[in-house]
Design a protein around this motif. Structure first.
Motif, mmCIF file in Angstrom:
data_model
loop_
_atom_site.group_PDB
_atom_site.id
_atom_site.type_symbol
_atom_site.label_atom_id
_atom_site.label_comp_id
_atom_site.label_asym_id
_atom_site.label_seq_id
_atom_site.Cartn_x
_atom_site.Cartn_y
_atom_site.Cartn_z
ATOM 1 N N GLY A 1 2.019 20.200 -1.325
ATOM 2 C CA GLY A 1 3.189 19.330 -1.134
ATOM 3 C C GLY A 1 4.035 19.190 -2.389
ATOM 4 N N SER A 2 3.436 19.447 -3.539
ATOM 5 C CA SER A 2 4.199 19.333 -4.790
ATOM 6 C C SER A 2 5.228 20.454 -4.927
ATOM 7 C CB SER A 2 3.241 19.355 -5.983
ATOM 8 O OG SER A 2 2.588 20.612 -6.058
ATOM 9 N N GLU A 3 5.042 21.539 -4.154
ATOM 10 C CA GLU A 3 6.001 22.647 -4.224
ATOM 11 C C GLU A 3 6.781 22.842 -2.929
ATOM 12 O OE1 GLU A 3 3.893 25.707 -7.394
ATOM 13 O OE2 GLU A 3 4.268 26.381 -5.361
ATOM 14 N N LEU B 1 0.838 -1.209 0.000
ATOM 15 C CA LEU B 1 0.000 0.000 0.000
ATOM 16 C C LEU B 1 0.870 1.254 0.000
ATOM 17 C CD1 LEU B 1 -2.680 1.494 0.103
ATOM 18 C CD2 LEU B 1 -2.717 1.152 2.588
ATOM 19 N N LYS B 2 1.946 1.219 0.778
ATOM 20 C CA LYS B 2 2.819 2.399 0.826
ATOM 21 C C LYS B 2 3.419 2.682 -0.554
ATOM 22 C CE LYS B 2 5.346 1.630 4.690
ATOM 23 N NZ LYS B 2 6.224 2.058 5.804
ATOM 24 N N SER B 3 3.783 1.604 -1.229
ATOM 25 C CA SER B 3 4.345 1.748 -2.569
ATOM 26 C C SER B 3 3.300 2.309 -3.544
ATOM 27 C CB SER B 3 4.854 0.379 -3.009
ATOM 28 O OG SER B 3 5.059 0.341 -4.377
ATOM 29 N N ALA B 4 2.075 1.800 -3.467
ATOM 30 C CA ALA B 4 1.002 2.296 -4.343
ATOM 31 C C ALA B 4 0.690 3.766 -4.038
ATOM 32 C CB ALA B 4 -0.247 1.435 -4.179
ATOM 33 N N MET B 5 0.738 4.128 -2.772
ATOM 34 C CA MET B 5 0.477 5.523 -2.391
ATOM 35 C C MET B 5 1.591 6.437 -2.881
ATOM 36 S SD MET B 5 -2.450 6.042 -1.045
ATOM 37 C CE MET B 5 -2.133 7.762 -0.605
ATOM 38 N N ALA B 6 2.838 5.969 -2.776
ATOM 39 C CA ALA B 6 3.967 6.788 -3.247
ATOM 40 C C ALA B 6 3.780 7.089 -4.732
ATOM 41 C CB ALA B 6 5.284 6.063 -2.992
ATOM 42 N N GLU B 7 3.387 6.069 -5.481
ATOM 43 C CA GLU B 7 3.145 6.221 -6.919
ATOM 44 C C GLU B 7 2.003 7.215 -7.174
ATOM 45 O OE1 GLU B 7 4.715 5.046 -9.422
ATOM 46 O OE2 GLU B 7 3.302 5.359 -11.079
ATOM 47 N N LYS B 8 0.927 7.073 -6.399
ATOM 48 C CA LYS B 8 -0.216 7.998 -6.518
ATOM 49 C C LYS B 8 0.224 9.442 -6.233
ATOM 50 C CE LYS B 8 -3.820 10.000 -3.733
ATOM 51 N NZ LYS B 8 -3.938 11.151 -4.585
ATOM 52 N N TYR B 9 0.985 9.628 -5.171
ATOM 53 C CA TYR B 9 1.431 10.984 -4.824
ATOM 54 C C TYR B 9 2.292 11.565 -5.952
ATOM 55 C CZ TYR B 9 -0.107 10.751 0.098
ATOM 56 O OH TYR B 9 -0.851 10.684 1.261
ATOM 57 N N ARG B 10 3.152 10.714 -6.515
ATOM 58 C CA ARG B 10 4.046 11.213 -7.573
ATOM 59 C C ARG B 10 3.277 11.576 -8.841
ATOM 60 N NH1 ARG B 10 7.721 7.028 -5.565
ATOM 61 N NH2 ARG B 10 6.814 5.645 -7.146
ATOM 62 N N THR B 11 2.370 10.701 -9.250
ATOM 63 C CA THR B 11 1.700 10.929 -10.537
ATOM 64 C C THR B 11 0.487 11.847 -10.415
ATOM 65 O OG1 THR B 11 0.435 8.895 -10.240
ATOM 66 C CG2 THR B 11 2.466 8.731 -11.508
ATOM 67 N N GLN B 12 -0.382 11.593 -9.438
ATOM 68 C CA GLN B 12 -1.618 12.380 -9.345
ATOM 69 C C GLN B 12 -1.413 13.716 -8.654
ATOM 70 O OE1 GLN B 12 -4.980 10.115 -7.824
ATOM 71 N NE2 GLN B 12 -4.337 8.333 -8.993
ATOM 72 N N ASN B 13 -0.575 13.723 -7.617
ATOM 73 C CA ASN B 13 -0.411 14.955 -6.850
ATOM 74 C C ASN B 13 0.851 15.720 -7.225
ATOM 75 O OD1 ASN B 13 -1.789 12.723 -5.085
ATOM 76 N ND2 ASN B 13 -2.621 14.651 -4.338
ATOM 77 N N LYS B 14 1.627 15.146 -8.143
ATOM 78 C CA LYS B 14 2.866 15.783 -8.618
ATOM 79 C C LYS B 14 3.864 16.038 -7.482
ATOM 80 C CE LYS B 14 0.656 16.074 -12.555
ATOM 81 N NZ LYS B 14 0.758 14.810 -13.350
ATOM 82 N N ILE B 15 3.838 15.135 -6.512
ATOM 83 C CA ILE B 15 4.779 15.267 -5.390
ATOM 84 C C ILE B 15 5.957 14.355 -5.687
ATOM 85 C CG2 ILE B 15 5.081 14.992 -2.900
ATOM 86 C CD1 ILE B 15 2.076 15.505 -2.575
#
Lengths: 359, 359
Positions: free
Chosen positions: B203-205, B62-76
């Motif tokens: 968080g993206s900035e 789940l942590k890995s899937a969330m990291a991916e979500k944050y990177r792609t969807q939230n641009k973090i």
């Protein structure tokens, strides 16, 4: 926050993962899976869409079933829904209690050896831990009656020692609670693991007792997060409010599974652990000073070197144990869990017999 | 503990149960069920026996899937497993944060109107709430730069107003956090309910942002208790330790369901709520001073009498709303949730149109 050390139990867990075929006797949960009828109800609750918030205090159906359990199994005649709060496991119950009750400098009597969370959490909330040896005699408490304790807490049967407190000890603790104005907290998460029918809920005699009951250990539901608190109305009200502002409610589908758990006959599992309890004692009694555990699924015994040294020697034989220092002030005890397969347990006993000769 | 009042939202809930066919626009969760593919994974996790403790910080998958979500969807771009903690819902995340960060007397800047848990929990941990109107302009923050805030917190999109903060506002808050040394907490539980594509993760900035992401609202998993915190390593480490000593871990099977949730296309649900958002605005704009909500599923608008008086009048028409006073210092606003069926919403708008004439 940076002051609380990571638990050596978790370290043992990490260690076990690094060994190919470990003899892991460090685990604090049953080795059997959660019984299938409980899984079925858990599944059904999910399929029925019971995924929304429940009432903060828990679903009435579970509270009602717990009240009945307390009245019939624990002989607590005053048990009633209004006196019950459903929480996300015993740890969550402890956090609610300590957060609500403990103020800076409050003295808290903790029966020792103790569940490591008690002192860690008490200290976090500003409490001062006063240990009392679990072998105490009722008359030993006389000298404590002039003190002021905020609470008295113990696990019965005990993690880590497997000791089941006697009626006389429990009555003495209730007397001490009454005379010092302390909250009496009886953590009964291991109640079903009672091999010689000695377990007694002090709440059945002392109405101000705060009784904690967990589902995690008995039914292998540790990850599902479910426990209940039975206490006086005013305590339950305060804890419910605090729960509303922290975890909101215990997981919804787990609460439905809890009702089914209460109907589940665990006697075959308990019988298996009773035989393992006997096997551990018989295997080690000629090698270590050891007492037969009355309950839970642990043995806590003295080793001839420091616990940390012993743990390191054990690891060389692929054996994982938990050092005793995290449960008490002594540094030459270890905790062994017999909640495992027979094969593993037999390998473990052999390793321990060999280790005793190395010292 | 006895000082925290029971939430009026819960009171609305009780009230709704006493009316035969209520127009319940008080509910803070989606009206649609948790999508079936998520239920299926939840069920499978139960059947696969995933009922044991997970790692304190959450399952790596789940942590890995969330990291991916944050990177792609939230641009973090810096999102990584080590910076993520899985918790038992946003409330649990807030409790961990406030318990770990807030000391007696700490000033906390809270964007107002606010999620009612923020001030209630902050006060419980000794914090002093300093409100800042959500309509603030970046230059309004200049005068605050000489103050010392422990943290700055907001929900974006907002519960209760549905406001989506602008990039300029968020950047100004990040600047203020940097210059005052405050922790910046962005509660993004409603992020998918963003009807005009205005939502932006600060968080993206600003890498020191503490980003909170919840599963409860988006997928109707409120009872399953799941959220994540993305923050700097040292913050995550401290919170993980605190979690170990409180709820231990988020519910195991819910964590597996969370992975599936992230793969679920919610656009049809969001489109439905967008139409409802428009319908509420169009139905009420000639009757009340009201702004179109940008996100979440709430409208927060001024009424011609006190909120409590208005709520009572509404109840006489079987309409349940939440009084505004619990979300801000003003006493003539109400919160309406459009997370409901069309029929109910239409009845609600009719009742509100009638009520406006009674004043």
């Amino acid at each position: 926050m940076y002051g609380i050390d990571s638990s050596p139990i978790r370290k043992a867990f990490e260690l076990a993962r690094s060994i190919q075929n470990p003899i892991n006797l460090s685990i604090g949960q049953p080795h059997f899976p959660c019984p299938p009828n409980i899984i079925e109800v858990l599944t059904k609750a999910a399929q029925d869409g019971k995924t929304s918030y429940t009432l903060t205090g828990g679903i009435p159906e579970l509270k009602s079933a717990m009240a009945e359990k307390y009245r019939t199994q624990n002989k607590i005649s005053y048990a009633h829904e209004d006196r019950i709060l459903v929480t996300s496991g015993i740890s969550s119950a402890l956090f609610l209690l300590f957060n609500a009750l403990v103020n800076e400098g409050d003295e808290c009597l903790v029966i020792s050896p103790y569940f490591l969370m008690y002192p860690a959490m008490l200290k976090f909330y500003g409490g001062k831990v006063v240990p009392l040896e679990e072998s105490f005699k009722p008359e030993d408490l006389e000298s404590l009656k002039s003190r002021k304790f905020k609470l008295i807490i113990f696990s019965n049967p005990s993690n880590p020692t497997g000791k089941v407190l006697s009626k006389e000890q429990l009555r003495a603790l209730a007397n001490l609670a009454e005379s010092t104005g302390a909250y009496l907290i009886s953590d009964e998460i291991y109640e079903l693991f009672d091999y010689d029918k000695q377990f007694f809920s002090i709440g059945s005699e002392y109405e101000k007792t705060i009784t904690l009951t967990g589902f995690s250990k008995t039914y292998n539901m540790t990850g599902l997060r479910l426990a209940t608190i039975l206490a006086e109305d005013k305590v339950i009200k305060a804890l419910t409010t605090l729960q509303q502002y922290t975890v909101v409610c215990a997981p919804s589908i787990t609460q439905w599974a809890g009702i089914e758990a209460l109907k589940t006959d665990m006697s075959a599992y308990i019988q298996d652990y009773k035989e393992k309890r006997d096997f551990v004692y018989d295997s080690l009694k000629d090698y270590y000073p050891i007492q037969k555990s009355g309950g839970a699924f642990y043995s806590f015994f003295q080793v001839p070197v420091t616990d940390e040294e012993f743990i390191q020697r054990a690891v060389k034989k692929d054996l994982i144990l938990v050092p005793g220092f995290i449960f008490c002030d002594q540094k030459n005890f270890v905790r062994l869990s017999f909640a495992t397969e027979w094969d593993t347990l037999k390998r473990g006993m052999k390793a321990l017999q060999e280790l005793s000769k190395e010292s």
